[in-house]
Design an enzyme around this catalytic site. Structure first.
Site, PDB file in Angstrom:
ATOM      1  N   CYS A 109     -11.182  24.474  40.678  1.00  0.00           N
ATOM      2  CA  CYS A 109      -9.768  24.704  40.347  1.00  0.00           C
ATOM      3  C   CYS A 109      -9.439  26.197  40.320  1.00  0.00           C
ATOM      4  O   CYS A 109      -8.335  26.596  40.641  1.00  0.00           O
ATOM      5  CB  CYS A 109      -9.394  24.028  39.032  1.00  0.00           C
ATOM      6  SG  CYS A 109     -10.387  24.523  37.627  1.00  0.00           S
ATOM      7  N   HIS A 122      -9.667  24.481  32.537  1.00  0.00           N
ATOM      8  CA  HIS A 122      -9.064  24.017  33.787  1.00  0.00           C
ATOM      9  C   HIS A 122      -7.904  24.932  34.151  1.00  0.00           C
ATOM     10  O   HIS A 122      -7.127  25.336  33.296  1.00  0.00           O
ATOM     11  CB  HIS A 122      -8.582  22.572  33.619  1.00  0.00           C
ATOM     12  CG  HIS A 122      -8.007  22.000  34.872  1.00  0.00           C
ATOM     13  ND1 HIS A 122      -8.717  21.955  36.065  1.00  0.00           N
ATOM     14  CD2 HIS A 122      -6.793  21.446  35.145  1.00  0.00           C
ATOM     15  CE1 HIS A 122      -7.962  21.395  37.002  1.00  0.00           C
ATOM     16  NE2 HIS A 122      -6.786  21.079  36.470  1.00  0.00           N
TER      17      HIS A 122
END
Ligand SMILES: [Zn+2]
Length: 471
Positions: free
Chosen positions: A159, A419
């Site tokens: 990510c 994240h």
């Protein structure tokens, strides 16, 4: 013997007919229900096989719905997969339908693309249905036909890479330059592996028709050039962005010099160290130092690509202006930090004044949230940023009073277990999108003001629709 054999045969036939009924009756893939997974041996030991089987099933469904319609019976995907798995386990001769290549576009697009491919072979009764499919395919394509809006598949903790690529993809002047035919020709002549792969990815993101794609080639080339990113660990997006811009800059320098060697008369503007990357992202800081003993002043300058801003501690909320003020705050160097004064000839306590000498066209701001623990201070920011309070006396210019926000990198979670998502403004559509790996959704402007902001990207001028051939 024979009875066992025939019994086995009958069981096998039953299973085959059961499998076929599942294949024919199954009307659509369902998300794998987690409750079905619990306690299943196959999931515990063979998750890879399980996933593969689901992929097979989705593809099988694509074919079967086209070939046999009308049964209307609902078949659960998990049940279907289990049946197929058990059948394969007892009889490896069961034919698994030839699979259409699963590409990176969404399931629905795969289905519709196949529908339109099959249209030419369908009977007249199926023609109507196929035409309906074609119409919805057109509708879907219209819906997804948003240049520069393309999710990126996560290839294992990637990510951090995806958000950086999204930010660069929405940097219109960079995209415009890199997708220019001349640039591409020059890149092809030089051996610029990363730049070439990056340009191909940009092309897919801007000119492709898929709602998402897989940046596997970019990841692989990046890993070979920058070994520190050659793993599946979570990395720092800001660090990667810097490395990536440097790599791109080095590649483009090669292009520039090789072009200059080839056609020197046409490349007078091609300065040795000047590329689109430095042109857009490079700014300059000015330092004024003052000896506290003899008042001697000295000046120095330093180029920068990212401004790493400190966050005021002991407060839960501040603004980006507060962080900038802290960065440009007057500091006094004492103790071991004292600077050598050329007049006194000794290390003296020194006052340092930092100012912005040349603001870059694209301003990259990084919030220093990692301070042993993550600083979760809510740093407020708005769509416009005024840099004039931080300009040096020589740089005073009204054009720096209104930088336009066009991308935000958010980080949630902890340092090693977080994240990243990106919010990027799409210039042609003039709307914001949230990119969570391959998941893309349009968002309201107010959503952009996120308390999880980690990086902010501003442009000196608002972006217009890019001039790209084929757009
Ligand atoms: Zn001095």
């Amino acid at each position: 013997m024979s009875s066992t054999s025939s019994q086995h045969k009958r069981t096998s036939e039953d299973s085959t007919s059961q499998l076929l009924s599942h294949l024919q009756g199954w009307t659509g893939p369902a998300l794998l229900p987690l409750s079905d997974l619990k306690g299943s041996v196959i999931d515990v030991f063979l998750p890879g096989l399980w996933v593969t089987l689901h992929v097979i099933c989705i593809n099988t469904f694509v074919l079967r719905t086209l070939q046999s319609r009308g049964s209307g019976r609902q078949v659960n995907l998990t049940e279907f997969t289990r049946t197929l798995a058990s059948q394969l386990a007892v009889d490896s001769s069961v034919a698994v339908p030839v699979l259409p290549q699963l590409n990176s576009c969404s399931y629905q697009e795969t289905r519709l693309a196949n529908a339109s491919k099959q249209r030419t072979n369908t009977s007249s009764s199926a023609q109507v249905m196929a035409n309906d499919k074609h119409i919805s395919a057109v509708k879907l394509q219209t819906r997804w036909n948003r240049p520069g809006v393309c999710g990126l598949d996560n290839s294992g903790n990637s990510c951090y890479l995806n958000v950086v690529l999204q930010c660069l993809c929405s940097t219109v002047p960079l995209v415009e330059h890199l997708l220019n035919q001349d640039t591409r020709r020059d890149l092809a002549k030089s051996k610029c592996r990363f730049a070439e792969v990056f340009v191909r990815l940009l092309e897919e993101m801007w000119l492709g028709r898929s709602s998402s794609c897989a940046p596997l080639e970019a990841r692989s080339v990046l890993s070979s050039i920058l070994p520190q990113f050659n793993n599946y660990c979570q990395q720092d997006a800001q660090e990667l962005l810097l490395f990536l811009l440097n790599t791109l800059h080095d590649d483009l320098k090669k292009t520039c010099s090789s072009t200059r060697q080839l056609r020197p008369e046409q490349n007078r503007n091609c300065a040795a160290d000047f590329t689109i990357v430095s042109h857009l992202f490079e700014g300059q800081l000015s330092y004024k130092t003052l000896c506290m003993h003899c008042d001697h002043q000295a000046h120095s300058k330093q180029a920068f690509t990212v401004l790493s801003l400190p966050i005021p501690t002991d407060i839960i909320k501040c603004s980006i202006q507060d962080c900038l003020s802290l960065f440009f705050e007057q500091t006094i160097l004492t103790g071991g930090e004292q600077m050598l004064c050329s007049v006194c000839g000794l290390r003296r306590e020194t006052v340092v004044l930092t100012s912005l000498d040349k603001p870059p066209e694209i301003l990259l701001l990084h919030l220093k949230r990692w301070n042993q623990v993550k600083l979760r201070t809510n740093v407020g920011f708005s769509m416009k940023l005024d840099l004039t309070p931080f300009l040096s006396s020589s740089a005073q210019n009204a054009s720096y009073s209104s930088y336009h926000l066009y991308a935000v990198v958010n980080h949630t979670g902890h340092l090693n277990m977080g994240h990243y998502t990106a919010l990027c403004h799409n210039a042609p559509a003039q709307v914001w999108h949230c990119f969570d790996d391959s998941i893309v959704r349009e968002v309201q402007d107010r959503v952009v003001q996120s308390p999880n902001a980690y990086m902010l990207l501003y442009s000196c001028k608002p972006f217009q629709k890019p001039k790209i051939q084929g757009l």
